[in-house]
Design a protein around this motif. Structure first.
Motif, short mmCIF file in Angstrom:
data_model
loop_
_atom_site.label_atom_id
_atom_site.label_comp_id
_atom_site.label_asym_id
_atom_site.label_seq_id
_atom_site.Cartn_x
_atom_site.Cartn_y
_atom_site.Cartn_z
N UNK A 256 0.64 -1.36 -0.06
CA UNK A 256 0.02 0.01 0.07
C UNK A 256 1.12 1.22 0.05
N UNK A 257 0.39 2.31 -0.49
CA UNK A 257 0.88 3.77 -0.67
C UNK A 257 -0.18 4.60 -0.08
N UNK A 258 0.36 5.14 0.79
CA UNK A 258 -0.63 6.45 1.56
C UNK A 258 -0.40 7.58 1.08
N UNK A 259 -1.22 8.38 0.38
CA UNK A 259 -1.07 9.58 0.12
C UNK A 259 -1.76 10.77 0.78
N UNK A 260 -0.78 11.71 1.37
CA UNK A 260 -1.43 12.78 2.29
C UNK A 260 -2.22 13.49 1.42
N UNK A 261 -2.88 14.41 2.23
CA UNK A 261 -3.80 15.40 1.46
C UNK A 261 -3.16 16.48 1.04
N UNK A 262 -2.06 16.81 1.58
CA UNK A 262 -0.86 18.07 1.05
C UNK A 262 -0.16 17.62 0.20
N UNK A 263 -0.25 16.41 -0.27
CA UNK A 263 0.62 15.70 -1.43
C UNK A 263 2.04 15.53 -0.96
N UNK A 264 2.22 15.08 0.11
CA UNK A 264 3.42 14.85 0.72
C UNK A 264 3.88 13.23 0.61
N UNK A 265 5.04 12.94 0.31
CA UNK A 265 5.38 11.36 0.81
C UNK A 265 5.58 11.32 2.25
N UNK A 266 5.41 10.17 2.63
CA UNK A 266 5.66 9.68 4.05
C UNK A 266 6.97 8.76 3.88
N UNK A 267 8.07 9.31 4.37
CA UNK A 267 9.33 8.38 4.34
C UNK A 267 9.50 7.71 5.82
N UNK A 268 10.21 6.70 5.89
CA UNK A 268 10.32 5.77 7.11
C UNK A 268 11.92 5.60 7.48
#
Length: 576
Positions: A256-268
């Protein structure tokens, strides 16, 4: 140069075009009238600070895990809070380097698995932190396989069968004949799919080819094994009996890929402390013999690691912490309204070519400042080799599900699910299904999830606000979800009310912590604390799409009190 190479925990969030600064954020609020059933008294709170007094962004010392009180439940929550405040303090000469304590040379980042050997490496922190962050890897189960949830709340690890000459999955009929699947159909009301071979004939009474993961137990709180059959771009999950597994919306695959409402990546990033690193190294090269089978929980356990480190001219900065493993999640700081409200770090991150709205392809990297949105704090303590599993989130992340708590006069109050607001991972007044997967990884590319029209943001919620389900006791110690929720709210109120005004750490909430009774191997009845615990940025698709779904917790995936409770321990190469 510090390198945090991470291919991350459970979710991944990707840029959708231009990064957009957020407007005014509707932060998660804490009920001020919660009964103070778990607090940190002022004298104890001051003692946490190196200076002995509370100061703005002041340096906090670590909790003493060797002498951990082990008194349910509040001592576990105090340990969690102190560890978070310490890890997110500015580093000192004791730990070296610059930035926060978790960025100091007392910690090491863990690389993603090598593509050839599947081994990982420790990445030392230098005096000038600069992370290399990435966006890979779904939530993994006890066999280090991706995890999905069925629409009944059952968790499954996903095995991909071997492929035939034409690329279709291989299955076998009851006679043992192996066939390659070329076409799949599922009739309405049927539990088993119709599979057709490359010769056009139906494969009768098929079964799956066996897997090394098949010994996994299935039951409440346990994880089953699912096979992912992929033909012509369609995916189907089947269980060991060949029955179709109905998954939550968009979860037929697990990348899965979660896309934030402010169009940012989430990095881990995965990070471990020096105790963890030297334990791995000593066990691997014979310096600690016999090799430990559990993480350290006593001074005697710790002394073996300290002796090994000293023999190799290494110094462990804070041995009293015992073994620590962290998982952190991040967005680009330029995408939030006020980056000063976040813990930040610099990092090199991947870039995607998004010219094709249905397939984003890797296209180099860039250096950016990141803002932290979540942290798992995991550590061994006296009496708990299974480790304490705590998680924190930024107040602006997501809306939360309804919950109950007790006020100061023992009246039951309800925290309602907000209907509108501005969050990092959910739209204002969201409509439709929460936690629906809208994008996924296909090898190295990003493609649409459940909706084939294109890659799109989804609305994320944390259903179990404080790690408990309404009407279900999370553990036999509290006796009710209401009492459990009250404790977590109370300690959040206690800690955050005593931090100095403007301290950035006050913008992060303890969502909960879980452990097992007497440090036993986890099973369906001995997981206590907030035992339905999820982080919205790290277990998005494991918590379900409604408040009544069974939800996730740490131990179904990390089901051990041995070193295998860590999914990275056995795959790590020694430091030297």
């Amino acid at each position: 140069m510090r390198q945090i190479l991470h291919f991350l925990p459970p979710i991944f969030s990707l840029c959708v075009g231009t990064l957009l600064p957020m407007g005014e954020v509707h932060a998660q609020s804490l009920p001020a009238d919660a009964k103070p059933t778990c607090v940190v008294d002022p004298a104890m709170f001051k003692s946490w600070f190196d200076s002995g007094s509370v100061s703005l962004d002041g340096t906090v010392g670590p909790a003493d895990s060797v002498n951990f009180p082990d008194v349910p439940n509040c001592s576990f929550y105090r340990w969690s809070e102190q560890m978070f405040l310490w890890l997110s303090s500015t580093t000192t000469s004791r730990f070296g380097g610059t930035g926060k304590v978790f960025e100091s040379p007392a910690f090491f980042d863990v690389s993603p698995p090598d593509s050839g050997s599947n081994r990982r490496s420790f990445i030392p922190h230098s005096s000038t932190p600069l992370s290399i962050a990435s966006i890979r890897t779904p939530q993994n189960g006890p066999n280090d396989l991706p995890v999905v949830m069925s629409n009944t709340g059952q968790l499954f690890e996903v095995v991909t069968p071997p492929a035939g000459p034409k690329g279709g999955p291989l299955v076998q009929d009851l006679s043992g004949k192996v066939s390659e699947v070329a076409r799949m159909e599922v009739d309405s009301g049927q539990t088993k799919p119709n599979l057709f071979g490359t010769d056009g004939r139906k494969i009768e009474a098929f079964s799956n080819l066996p897997s090394a993961a098949d010994g996994a137990a299935v039951g409440k709180g346990q994880i089953g094994i699912a096979r992912k059959l992929s033909v012509g771009g369609d995916d189907l999950l089947v269980d060991a009996a060949g029955d179709v597994i109905q998954t939550e919306v968009g979860q037929a695959t697990s990348n899965g890929v979660l896309i934030s409402q402010n169009n940012s990546l989430v990095y881990y990033v995965i990070t471990v402390n020096d105790v963890f690193a030297y334990m791995v190294t000593g066990a691997a090269n014979g310096g600690i013999s016999p090799a430990p089978t559990q993480f350290p929980v006593t001074q005697s356990d710790l002394d073996k690691i300290l002796t090994f480190a000293k023999a190799n001219q290494k110094i462990i900065a804070a041995p009293e912490t015992l073994a620590i493993e962290l998982k952190t999640s991040w967005v680009e700081a330029s995408s939030v309204a006020d980056a000063s409200k976040y813990i930040t770090m610099d990092a090199t991150v991947p870039v995607f070519d998004m010219s094709d709205p249905k397939k984003w392809k890797p296209n180099g990297q860039k250096t950016v400042r990141l803002a932290m949105v979540g942290m798992h704090v995991v550590g061994s303590t006296k009496g708990h080799p299974e480790m304490i599993w705590a998680t924190f989130e930024h107040v602006d992340n997501v809306p939360t599900g309804a919950y109950t708590y007790l006020d100061a006069t023992d009246n039951t109050k309800t925290g309602v699910q907000p209907s509108s607001g501005t969050w990092l991972f959910s739209a204002d007044n969201p409509a439709g299904v929460f936690n629906a997967l809208k994008a996924r990884f296909d090898t190295e590319d990003i493609v649409p999830g459940g909706d084939p029209s294109g890659i799109a943001p989804s609305n994320t919620i944390r259903w179990k606000t404080w790690g408990a389900m309404s009407g279900v006791s999370p553990n036999p110690i509290d006796g009710s979800d209401t009492a459990s929720n009250t404790e977590i709210i109370a300690i959040n109120n206690s800690v955050r009310s005593q931090l100095a005004a403007g301290d950035v750490r006050a913008n992060y909430l303890l969502i909960g912590a879980t452990w097992t009774i007497l440090g036993q191997p986890p099973n369906a009845s001995n997981q206590v604390g907030t035992s339905m615990l999820s982080n919205s940025t790290m277990e998005t698709y494991q918590q379900g799409t409604s408040a009544t779904d069974g939800g996730a917790n740490c131990f179904p995936c990390h089901r051990s009190n041995q070193i295998s409770v860590s999914h990275v321990y056995k795959s790590l190469n020694p430091l030297f």
